[in-house]
Scaffold this active site. Structure first.
Site, PDB file in Angstrom:
ATOM      1  N   SER A 144     -39.829 -41.954  39.684  1.00 48.58           N
ATOM      2  CA  SER A 144     -40.269 -43.162  40.384  1.00 48.58           C
ATOM      3  C   SER A 144     -41.037 -44.051  39.408  1.00 48.58           C
ATOM      4  O   SER A 144     -41.489 -43.589  38.353  1.00 48.58           O
ATOM      5  CB  SER A 144     -41.192 -42.774  41.551  1.00 48.58           C
ATOM      6  OG  SER A 144     -41.822 -43.897  42.125  1.00 48.58           O
ATOM      7  N   TYR A 178     -49.088 -39.208  46.019  1.00 45.77           N
ATOM      8  CA  TYR A 178     -47.654 -39.342  45.732  1.00 45.77           C
ATOM      9  C   TYR A 178     -47.422 -39.552  44.238  1.00 45.77           C
ATOM     10  O   TYR A 178     -46.538 -38.926  43.643  1.00 45.77           O
ATOM     11  CB  TYR A 178     -47.093 -40.513  46.530  1.00 45.77           C
ATOM     12  CG  TYR A 178     -45.627 -40.796  46.293  1.00 45.77           C
ATOM     13  CD1 TYR A 178     -44.644 -39.944  46.788  1.00 45.77           C
ATOM     14  CD2 TYR A 178     -45.219 -41.927  45.580  1.00 45.77           C
ATOM     15  CE1 TYR A 178     -43.298 -40.206  46.579  1.00 45.77           C
ATOM     16  CE2 TYR A 178     -43.874 -42.199  45.369  1.00 45.77           C
ATOM     17  CZ  TYR A 178     -42.914 -41.339  45.870  1.00 45.77           C
ATOM     18  OH  TYR A 178     -41.582 -41.599  45.655  1.00 45.77           O
TER      19      TYR A 178
END
Length: 263
Positions: free
Chosen positions: A151, A164
């Site tokens: 990501s 996260y």
């Protein structure tokens, strides 16, 4: 603008989290390229509005072979089982560790349950998915490719995302570390690093919100390409990294973010 045509005929690809979102797009992309695709997910049905046919069924209807294996990637035994299922088709040639969960909350409000859920799924699933696939490739004395879903959060911090971001930072290092250790076995390990992608992760995004991704202040800074990404934007990147076209590429993150990390 030219296009690339990939041929994965006679190859078996596992895509974790392949029932929806980015994983579904990647699985369908490999299916269109002729691969046998095993969709490994905790559920069979897609989640996005307007989608009702399971991924593996669409792949089979298109003329390739699609299979579904119920898989919780937080359980290494279940990852071993899905790799064993690939043996029925000759063994895994490409492993896409895509399954993941997301939770946004201010750092001071994150509890242990939320923290553990993210880390049990995201980096643990990638670590043991890579291990299971690599063992199969080595046992068969076959080269292979592993593609993880990292990501932009592997590289930059965002408000309300510490829990996260830490999982995606771990995936970056798992990708790099396993690339080093598996290179002697002719196994390449890379990752795609999506930016703001309109999937079920970004629940509630309207068309206006997606367009705002390209505007000043839309996501703190604008996306240079002027829009949010879509799951299909990641499929080509994954197919490239898994292919012979990327035969000298390993240990890398390929950002699929519309240029967001460039500014």
């Amino acid at each position: 603008m030219g296009t690339a045509n990939f041929d994965y005929s006679d190859e078996t690809v596992i895509v974790t989290g392949g029932s929806a979102g980015i994983g579904r797009a990647i699985a369908l992309g490999f299916g269109r390229a002729g691969a046998t695709v095993i969709v490994a997910d905790v559920r069979e049905e897609p989640k996005m509005d307007g989608e009702s046919v399971p991924t593996h069924q669409l792949i089979s209807e298109s003329g390739s072979t699609g299979e579904y294996v119920e898989t919780d990637v937080s359980d290494p035994d279940e990852l071993e089982s899905v790799v064993e299922a690939a043996r029925e088709f000759g063994g895994v040639d490409v492993m896409v560790n895509n399954a993941g969960v997301q939770h946004s909350e201010a750092f001071l409000d994150v509890d242990e349950e939320d923290f553990d859920r993210l880390h049990e799924t995201n980096p643990k699933g990638v670590f043991f998915g890579t291990q299971a696939a690599a063992r199969d490739m080595i046992d068969r004395d076959e080269p292979g490719s592993i593609v993880n879903t990292a990501s932009i959060s592997s590289w930059v911090a965002q408000h309300g995302q510490v829990q996260y971001d830490s999982t995606k930072g771990a995936i970056k290092m798992i990708t790099k570390g396993t690339a080093l250790e598996l290179a002697e076995h002719d196994i390449r390990v890379n990752a795609i690093a999506p930016g703001q992608i309109a999937t079920e992760f970004t629940e509630g995004w309207s068309d206006e919100a997606q367009e705002a991704a390209g505007e000043e202040g839309g996501f703190i800074k604008p996306v240079p390409l002027g829009r949010a990404g879509h799951p299909d934007d990641n499929a080509g990147a994954a197919l490239f990294l898994a292919s012979e076209n990327a035969s000298y590429v390993t240990g890398q993150l390929l950002f699929v973010d519309g240029g967001w990390t460039a500014i």
